[in-house]
Scaffold this motif. Sequence first.
Motif, PDB file in Angstrom:
ATOM      1  N   MET A   1      -1.375   6.471  21.984  1.00 14.38           N
ATOM      2  CA  MET A   1      -2.512   6.703  21.130  1.00 14.38           C
ATOM      3  C   MET A   1      -3.626   5.744  21.589  1.00 14.38           C
ATOM      4  N   ASN A   2      -4.808   6.278  21.762  1.00 13.80           N
ATOM      5  CA  ASN A   2      -5.896   5.411  22.219  1.00 13.80           C
ATOM      6  C   ASN A   2      -6.537   4.665  21.054  1.00 13.80           C
ATOM      7  N   ILE A   3      -7.386   3.706  21.385  1.00 15.86           N
ATOM      8  CA  ILE A   3      -7.953   2.818  20.374  1.00 15.86           C
ATOM      9  C   ILE A   3      -8.868   3.566  19.405  1.00 15.86           C
ATOM     10  N   ARG A   4      -9.565   4.581  19.890  1.00 14.01           N
ATOM     11  CA  ARG A   4     -10.461   5.338  18.998  1.00 14.01           C
ATOM     12  C   ARG A   4      -9.683   6.050  17.903  1.00 14.01           C
ATOM     13  N   THR A   5      -8.548   6.633  18.267  1.00 19.16           N
ATOM     14  CA  THR A   5      -7.710   7.326  17.284  1.00 19.16           C
ATOM     15  C   THR A   5      -7.113   6.327  16.297  1.00 19.16           C
ATOM     16  N   ARG A   6      -6.635   5.179  16.814  1.00 17.76           N
ATOM     17  CA  ARG A   6      -6.082   4.148  15.927  1.00 17.76           C
ATOM     18  C   ARG A   6      -7.146   3.645  14.955  1.00 17.76           C
ATOM     19  N   LYS A   7      -8.364   3.464  15.435  1.00 24.31           N
ATOM     20  CA  LYS A   7      -9.433   2.981  14.547  1.00 24.31           C
ATOM     21  C   LYS A   7      -9.783   4.017  13.480  1.00 24.31           C
ATOM     22  N   LEU A   8      -9.770   5.284  13.837  1.00 24.42           N
ATOM     23  CA  LEU A   8     -10.032   6.328  12.844  1.00 24.42           C
ATOM     24  C   LEU A   8      -8.952   6.328  11.770  1.00 24.42           C
ATOM     25  N   ILE A   9      -7.694   6.320  12.196  1.00 22.85           N
ATOM     26  CA  ILE A   9      -6.574   6.315  11.250  1.00 22.85           C
ATOM     27  C   ILE A   9      -6.598   5.038  10.410  1.00 22.85           C
ATOM     28  N   GLY A  10      -6.866   3.906  11.060  1.00 24.47           N
ATOM     29  CA  GLY A  10      -6.910   2.632  10.353  1.00 24.47           C
ATOM     30  C   GLY A  10      -8.039   2.565   9.337  1.00 24.47           C
ATOM     31  N   THR A  11      -9.192   3.124   9.686  1.00 25.08           N
ATOM     32  CA  THR A  11     -10.321   3.128   8.757  1.00 25.08           C
ATOM     33  C   THR A  11     -10.003   3.938   7.510  1.00 25.08           C
ATOM     34  N   VAL A  12      -9.415   5.097   7.697  1.00 24.35           N
ATOM     35  CA  VAL A  12      -9.017   5.921   6.553  1.00 24.35           C
ATOM     36  C   VAL A  12      -7.964   5.177   5.721  1.00 24.35           C
ATOM     37  N   GLY A  13      -7.014   4.533   6.415  1.00 26.44           N
ATOM     38  CA  GLY A  13      -5.994   3.766   5.706  1.00 26.44           C
ATOM     39  C   GLY A  13      -6.577   2.611   4.906  1.00 26.44           C
ATOM     40  N   LEU A  14      -7.546   1.903   5.494  1.00 29.21           N
ATOM     41  CA  LEU A  14      -8.185   0.794   4.773  1.00 29.21           C
ATOM     42  C   LEU A  14      -8.971   1.285   3.568  1.00 29.21           C
ATOM     43  N   LEU A  15      -9.651   2.403   3.704  1.00 32.44           N
ATOM     44  CA  LEU A  15     -10.382   2.967   2.564  1.00 32.44           C
ATOM     45  C   LEU A  15      -9.427   3.353   1.435  1.00 32.44           C
ATOM     46  N   LEU A  16      -8.325   3.996   1.797  1.00 29.54           N
ATOM     47  CA  LEU A  16      -7.332   4.369   0.786  1.00 29.54           C
ATOM     48  C   LEU A  16      -6.726   3.134   0.131  1.00 29.54           C
ATOM     49  N   LEU A  17      -6.435   2.113   0.938  1.00 31.85           N
ATOM     50  CA  LEU A  17      -5.888   0.870   0.401  1.00 31.85           C
ATOM     51  C   LEU A  17      -6.863   0.232  -0.583  1.00 31.85           C
ATOM     52  N   ALA A  18      -8.132   0.175  -0.223  1.00 36.08           N
ATOM     53  CA  ALA A  18      -9.137  -0.443  -1.105  1.00 36.08           C
ATOM     54  C   ALA A  18      -9.282   0.336  -2.407  1.00 36.08           C
ATOM     55  N   ILE A  19      -9.268   1.642  -2.331  1.00 36.24           N
ATOM     56  CA  ILE A  19      -9.408   2.461  -3.536  1.00 36.24           C
ATOM     57  C   ILE A  19      -8.198   2.298  -4.451  1.00 36.24           C
ATOM     58  N   VAL A  20      -7.011   2.434  -3.884  1.00 34.47           N
ATOM     59  CA  VAL A  20      -5.788   2.323  -4.693  1.00 34.47           C
ATOM     60  C   VAL A  20      -5.649   0.909  -5.250  1.00 34.47           C
ATOM     61  N   TRP A  21      -5.933  -0.097  -4.410  1.00 32.00           N
ATOM     62  CA  TRP A  21      -5.811  -1.487  -4.852  1.00 32.00           C
ATOM     63  C   TRP A  21      -6.759  -1.776  -6.012  1.00 32.00           C
ATOM     64  N   SER A  22      -8.011  -1.356  -5.887  1.00 31.61           N
ATOM     65  CA  SER A  22      -8.982  -1.667  -6.935  1.00 31.61           C
ATOM     66  C   SER A  22      -8.675  -0.935  -8.237  1.00 31.61           C
ATOM     67  N   LEU A  23      -8.269   0.316  -8.149  1.00 31.38           N
ATOM     68  CA  LEU A  23      -7.926   1.048  -9.370  1.00 31.38           C
ATOM     69  C   LEU A  23      -6.697   0.459 -10.052  1.00 31.38           C
ATOM     70  N   THR A  24      -5.709   0.055  -9.268  1.00 29.87           N
ATOM     71  CA  THR A  24      -4.516  -0.577  -9.830  1.00 29.87           C
ATOM     72  C   THR A  24      -4.864  -1.927 -10.454  1.00 29.87           C
ATOM     73  N   ALA A  25      -5.699  -2.702  -9.764  1.00 29.50           N
ATOM     74  CA  ALA A  25      -6.099  -4.010 -10.301  1.00 29.50           C
ATOM     75  C   ALA A  25      -6.863  -3.858 -11.605  1.00 29.50           C
ATOM     76  N   MET A  26      -7.738  -2.871 -11.676  1.00 33.48           N
ATOM     77  CA  MET A  26      -8.485  -2.651 -12.918  1.00 33.48           C
ATOM     78  C   MET A  26      -7.557  -2.224 -14.056  1.00 33.48           C
ATOM     79  N   ALA A  27      -6.584  -1.390 -13.748  1.00 28.29           N
ATOM     80  CA  ALA A  27      -5.651  -0.953 -14.786  1.00 28.29           C
ATOM     81  C   ALA A  27      -4.803  -2.122 -15.284  1.00 28.29           C
ATOM     82  N   LEU A  28      -4.326  -2.958 -14.364  1.00 27.53           N
ATOM     83  CA  LEU A  28      -3.504  -4.105 -14.768  1.00 27.53           C
ATOM     84  C   LEU A  28      -4.321  -5.151 -15.516  1.00 27.53           C
TER      85      LEU A  28
END
Length: 70
Positions: free
Chosen positions: A1-28
């Motif tokens: 897998m080349n770096i461009r593909t990893r960065k695309l997947i990683g960016t989506v993963g980081l966005l999902l992590l930030a969204i889920v983390w913040s919503l969970t933190a607000m609920a707790l």
Amino acid sequence: MNIRTRKLIGTVGLLLLAIVWSLTAMALAQAPVIAESKWLQAVYYLVAGLGWVLPAMPLVTWMSRPDPAE
């Protein structure tokens, strides 16, 4: 897998992590134990605000790996 593909997947993963983390933190944060104490709120928000960095670090490391030499 080349770096461009990893960065695309990683960016989506980081966005999902930030969204889920913040919503969970607000609920707790609505828990009565945390909501009643100003000091506990300060500690909770400090930990919750910086806590997403630990799960994000391996993802960022994976994203920024150089392409394998061919």
